[in-house]
Design a protein around this motif. Structure first.
Motif, PDB file in Angstrom:
ATOM      1  N   PHE A 153       0.853  -1.176   0.000  1.00 50.01           N
ATOM      2  CA  PHE A 153       0.000   0.000   0.000  1.00 50.01           C
ATOM      3  C   PHE A 153       0.899   1.240   0.000  1.00 50.01           C
ATOM      4  N   TYR A 154       0.759   2.071  -1.019  1.00 51.57           N
ATOM      5  CA  TYR A 154       1.512   3.320  -1.119  1.00 51.57           C
ATOM      6  C   TYR A 154       0.631   4.447  -0.597  1.00 51.57           C
ATOM      7  N   TYR A 155       1.179   5.241   0.309  1.00 49.74           N
ATOM      8  CA  TYR A 155       0.386   6.311   0.910  1.00 49.74           C
ATOM      9  C   TYR A 155       1.237   7.569   1.048  1.00 49.74           C
ATOM     10  N   THR A 156       0.559   8.698   1.162  1.00 47.20           N
ATOM     11  CA  THR A 156       1.191   9.994   1.413  1.00 47.20           C
ATOM     12  C   THR A 156       0.607  10.573   2.687  1.00 47.20           C
ATOM     13  N   ALA A 157       1.448  11.260   3.432  1.00 48.38           N
ATOM     14  CA  ALA A 157       1.019  11.868   4.698  1.00 48.38           C
ATOM     15  C   ALA A 157       1.941  13.029   5.016  1.00 48.38           C
ATOM     16  N   GLU A 158       1.381  14.044   5.650  1.00 46.74           N
ATOM     17  CA  GLU A 158       2.166  15.215   6.034  1.00 46.74           C
ATOM     18  C   GLU A 158       3.046  14.924   7.246  1.00 46.74           C
ATOM     19  N   GLU A 159       2.541  14.111   8.167  1.00 50.37           N
ATOM     20  CA  GLU A 159       3.261  13.813   9.403  1.00 50.37           C
ATOM     21  C   GLU A 159       3.348  12.296   9.585  1.00 50.37           C
ATOM     22  N   ARG A 160       4.014  11.904  10.645  1.00 54.85           N
ATOM     23  CA  ARG A 160       4.155  10.478  10.938  1.00 54.85           C
ATOM     24  C   ARG A 160       2.807   9.896  11.353  1.00 54.85           C
ATOM     25  N   VAL A 161       2.507   8.711  10.819  1.00 56.74           N
ATOM     26  CA  VAL A 161       1.201   8.079  11.046  1.00 56.74           C
ATOM     27  C   VAL A 161       1.417   6.743  11.740  1.00 56.74           C
ATOM     28  N   ASP A 162       0.632   6.491  12.780  1.00 55.08           N
ATOM     29  CA  ASP A 162       0.652   5.209  13.486  1.00 55.08           C
ATOM     30  C   ASP A 162      -0.435   4.325  12.876  1.00 55.08           C
ATOM     31  N   PHE A 163      -0.039   3.433  11.970  1.00 49.70           N
ATOM     32  CA  PHE A 163      -1.010   2.615  11.243  1.00 49.70           C
ATOM     33  C   PHE A 163      -0.943   1.153  11.684  1.00 49.70           C
ATOM     34  N   ARG A 164      -0.554   0.882  12.915  1.00 50.56           N
ATOM     35  CA  ARG A 164      -0.487  -0.506  13.368  1.00 50.56           C
ATOM     36  C   ARG A 164      -1.858  -1.151  13.410  1.00 50.56           C
ATOM     37  N   GLN A 165      -2.848  -0.424  13.896  1.00 53.75           N
ATOM     38  CA  GLN A 165      -4.204  -0.972  13.922  1.00 53.75           C
ATOM     39  C   GLN A 165      -4.767  -1.102  12.513  1.00 53.75           C
ATOM     40  N   LEU A 166      -4.370  -0.197  11.638  1.00 54.25           N
ATOM     41  CA  LEU A 166      -4.850  -0.269  10.258  1.00 54.25           C
ATOM     42  C   LEU A 166      -4.338  -1.532   9.565  1.00 54.25           C
ATOM     43  N   ILE A 167      -3.086  -1.888   9.837  1.00 50.49           N
ATOM     44  CA  ILE A 167      -2.524  -3.101   9.224  1.00 50.49           C
ATOM     45  C   ILE A 167      -3.274  -4.336   9.701  1.00 50.49           C
ATOM     46  N   LYS A 168      -3.628  -4.367  10.972  1.00 48.88           N
ATOM     47  CA  LYS A 168      -4.385  -5.507  11.497  1.00 48.88           C
ATOM     48  C   LYS A 168      -5.745  -5.609  10.837  1.00 48.88           C
ATOM     49  N   ASP A 169      -6.421  -4.459  10.686  1.00 42.72           N
ATOM     50  CA  ASP A 169      -7.756  -4.473  10.079  1.00 42.72           C
ATOM     51  C   ASP A 169      -7.687  -4.884   8.611  1.00 42.72           C
ATOM     52  N   MET A 170      -6.679  -4.388   7.887  1.00 41.47           N
ATOM     53  CA  MET A 170      -6.577  -4.735   6.465  1.00 41.47           C
ATOM     54  C   MET A 170      -6.173  -6.189   6.273  1.00 41.47           C
ATOM     55  N   ALA A 171      -5.283  -6.703   7.138  1.00 35.24           N
ATOM     56  CA  ALA A 171      -4.905  -8.111   7.024  1.00 35.24           C
ATOM     57  C   ALA A 171      -6.099  -9.027   7.301  1.00 35.24           C
ATOM     58  N   ARG A 172      -6.967  -8.602   8.233  1.00 33.90           N
ATOM     59  CA  ARG A 172      -8.164  -9.394   8.535  1.00 33.90           C
ATOM     60  C   ARG A 172      -9.178  -9.301   7.402  1.00 33.90           C
ATOM     61  N   ALA A 173      -9.246  -8.137   6.734  1.00 32.95           N
ATOM     62  CA  ALA A 173     -10.258  -7.953   5.685  1.00 32.95           C
ATOM     63  C   ALA A 173      -9.834  -8.559   4.354  1.00 32.95           C
ATOM     64  N   PHE A 174      -8.527  -8.494   4.037  1.00 30.45           N
ATOM     65  CA  PHE A 174      -8.069  -8.928   2.720  1.00 30.45           C
ATOM     66  C   PHE A 174      -7.349 -10.267   2.746  1.00 30.45           C
ATOM     67  N   ASN A 175      -6.960 -10.726   3.915  1.00 30.01           N
ATOM     68  CA  ASN A 175      -6.327 -12.043   4.064  1.00 30.01           C
ATOM     69  C   ASN A 175      -5.027 -12.149   3.254  1.00 30.01           C
ATOM     70  N   VAL A 176      -4.213 -11.117   3.305  1.00 32.65           N
ATOM     71  CA  VAL A 176      -2.904 -11.112   2.646  1.00 32.65           C
ATOM     72  C   VAL A 176      -1.909 -10.415   3.583  1.00 32.65           C
ATOM     73  N   ARG A 177      -0.633 -10.595   3.291  1.00 33.90           N
ATOM     74  CA  ARG A 177       0.393  -9.862   4.031  1.00 33.90           C
ATOM     75  C   ARG A 177       0.409  -8.418   3.552  1.00 33.90           C
ATOM     76  N   ILE A 178       0.517  -7.504   4.510  1.00 38.97           N
ATOM     77  CA  ILE A 178       0.405  -6.074   4.221  1.00 38.97           C
ATOM     78  C   ILE A 178       1.769  -5.419   4.395  1.00 38.97           C
ATOM     79  N   GLU A 179       2.118  -4.571   3.448  1.00 40.17           N
ATOM     80  CA  GLU A 179       3.319  -3.732   3.558  1.00 40.17           C
ATOM     81  C   GLU A 179       2.924  -2.300   3.251  1.00 40.17           C
TER      82      GLU A 179
END
Length: 387
Positions: free
Chosen positions: A170-196
């Motif tokens: 997943f390629y993303y842009t952000a102005e500041e540092r983002v804590d996406f640890r919970q997002l990775i868990k949700d996406m791995a559960r929804a898509f059933n693939v390894r997330i980077e």
């Protein structure tokens, strides 16, 4: 650029090969290269270079070693080594030009850890690769919804699935540092693939997504530009451009890369002109430079007491005044120099390059229609004359 399938369709509209960046001829893909050594044979005793360049989604290119000595050509779909599993890409360059590209990008072709090419992609590999590529838009939409639900200040701009479908980047842009640890868990559960998750800049985002610039052509970063140099507002000042952020900014929100294209030519031309901070000393007052036209060789100066009234001078006249000021000699005023410029040399009237014919020269002349009342009057007059 376009391939043989990207021809025009009905009513002159572009049909397109609809391969979504995976065209087999590699003629309508981003950053396509031309192998100008393809028709030349190697000298006797020389082995062909065993590394090839493989392109994946958008402009991502990597180098792989051909240990199996496969007969590869530009446009072949191959299965390559990945961190886990395998990936599928398209060969974009083979032969000695790959050595040049690796040297340019500072990649050691003698490195034993260089990834390898497994085989030419089978039909099963291509089917799996096509299926996961078709899911990317739906997954991107769902991932954006998950990021918005968590309140993360980030924008997921693009998704790239690995060829075997076991990993998604997943390629993303952000102005500041983002804590996406919970997002990775949700996406791995929804898509059933390894997330980077991979953060990219705004210029890299524009190069991946593509688009049409204000010039009417495709973005340079998505077609041929490979390196992103820093662009400063001084580039616009040297070229005498108005500092309007709406006109100077590209689709990425940053200054346009094309501001650097002609900057060197402007800097060379400005060396013949005096610096803008040099003031002209006259008996009427000091004059400050307001504007420079490097193409016609004109400079505009205005007195410090009356900055609204500009005086146009030629480059030779300004150099003459500066030389006199160095000798502690003041000229009378700027008006006497400005009056020497004849209006015939500076003022150019509009020239009709097409000719003196008007735009309506092909139109049929309209016939004058007489009104019914005029016809009745004319008929009465003729009847009276006959009587």
């Amino acid at each position: 650029m376009g391939c043989s399938s990207c021809s025009t369709g009905k009513d002159g509209q572009p049909r397109g090969c609809k391969n979504n960046g995976t065209c087999g001829t590699d003629g309508c893909n981003k950053l396509t290269v031309f192998d100008w050594l393809s028709n030349m044979s190697l000298p006797s005793g020389h082995q062909p270079f065993d590394c090839v360049e493989v392109r994946f989604k958008n402009s991502r290119k990597e180098f792989f070693r051909n240990n199996e000595n496969l007969t590869l050509s530009i446009g072949d779909v191959v299965a390559t080594e990945a961190a886990s599993g395998h990936d599928v890409g398209i060969v974009t360059l083979t032969g000695e030009l790959v050595r040049v590209q690796m040297k340019k990008k500072k990649v050691d072709w003698e490195d034993p850890s260089l990834p390898k090419i497994y085989r030419k992609a089978s039909q099963r590999d291509i089917d799996v690769w096509t299926n996961v590529r078709n899911k990317e838009e739906e997954v991107k939409k769902r991932s954006r919804e998950l990021a918005i639900a968590l309140g993360l200040q980030m924008k997921i701009s693009d998704i790239e699935y690995q060829g075997d479908g076991s990993k998604a980047t997943f390629y993303y842009t952000a102005e500041e540092r983002v804590d996406f640890r919970q997002l990775i868990k949700d996406m791995a559960r929804a898509f059933n693939v390894r997330i980077e998750m991979r953060q990219i800049g705004f210029r890299q985002e524009a190069s991946r997504l593509g688009g049409v610039g204000s010039c009417g052509r495709e973005l340079c970063c998505s077609t041929w530009l490979t390196d992103f140099r820093s662009v400063n507002t001084s580039s616009a000042r040297y070229q005498q451009l108005s500092l309007n952020p709406q006109k100077l900014a590209g689709q990425c929100g940053k200054l346009k890369c094309c501001l650097n294209y002609e900057l060197d030519a402007y800097l060379d031309a400005l060396q013949e002109f005096p610096k803008a901070d040099i003031k002209l000393h006259t008996r009427k007052g000091r004059a400050v430079c307001q504007k420079i036209d490097i193409f016609k060789g004109f400079l505009w100066y205005a007195y410090e007491e009356n900055s609204a009234n500009w005086h146009k001078l030629m480059l030779d006249q300004v150099q003459e005044i500066i030389d006199k000021n160095h000798n502690d000699v003041k000229v009378e005023s700027l008006e006497e120099f400005a009056s020497e410029i004849s209006e015939e040399n500076t003022k150019r009237e509009f020239e009709n390059v097409v000719g003196q014919d008007s735009l309506t020269r092909f139109d049929q002349p309209k016939k004058k229609r007489k009104s019914k009342s005029r016809k009745k009057r004319s008929n009465k007059k003729t009847a009276r004359k006959k009587e």
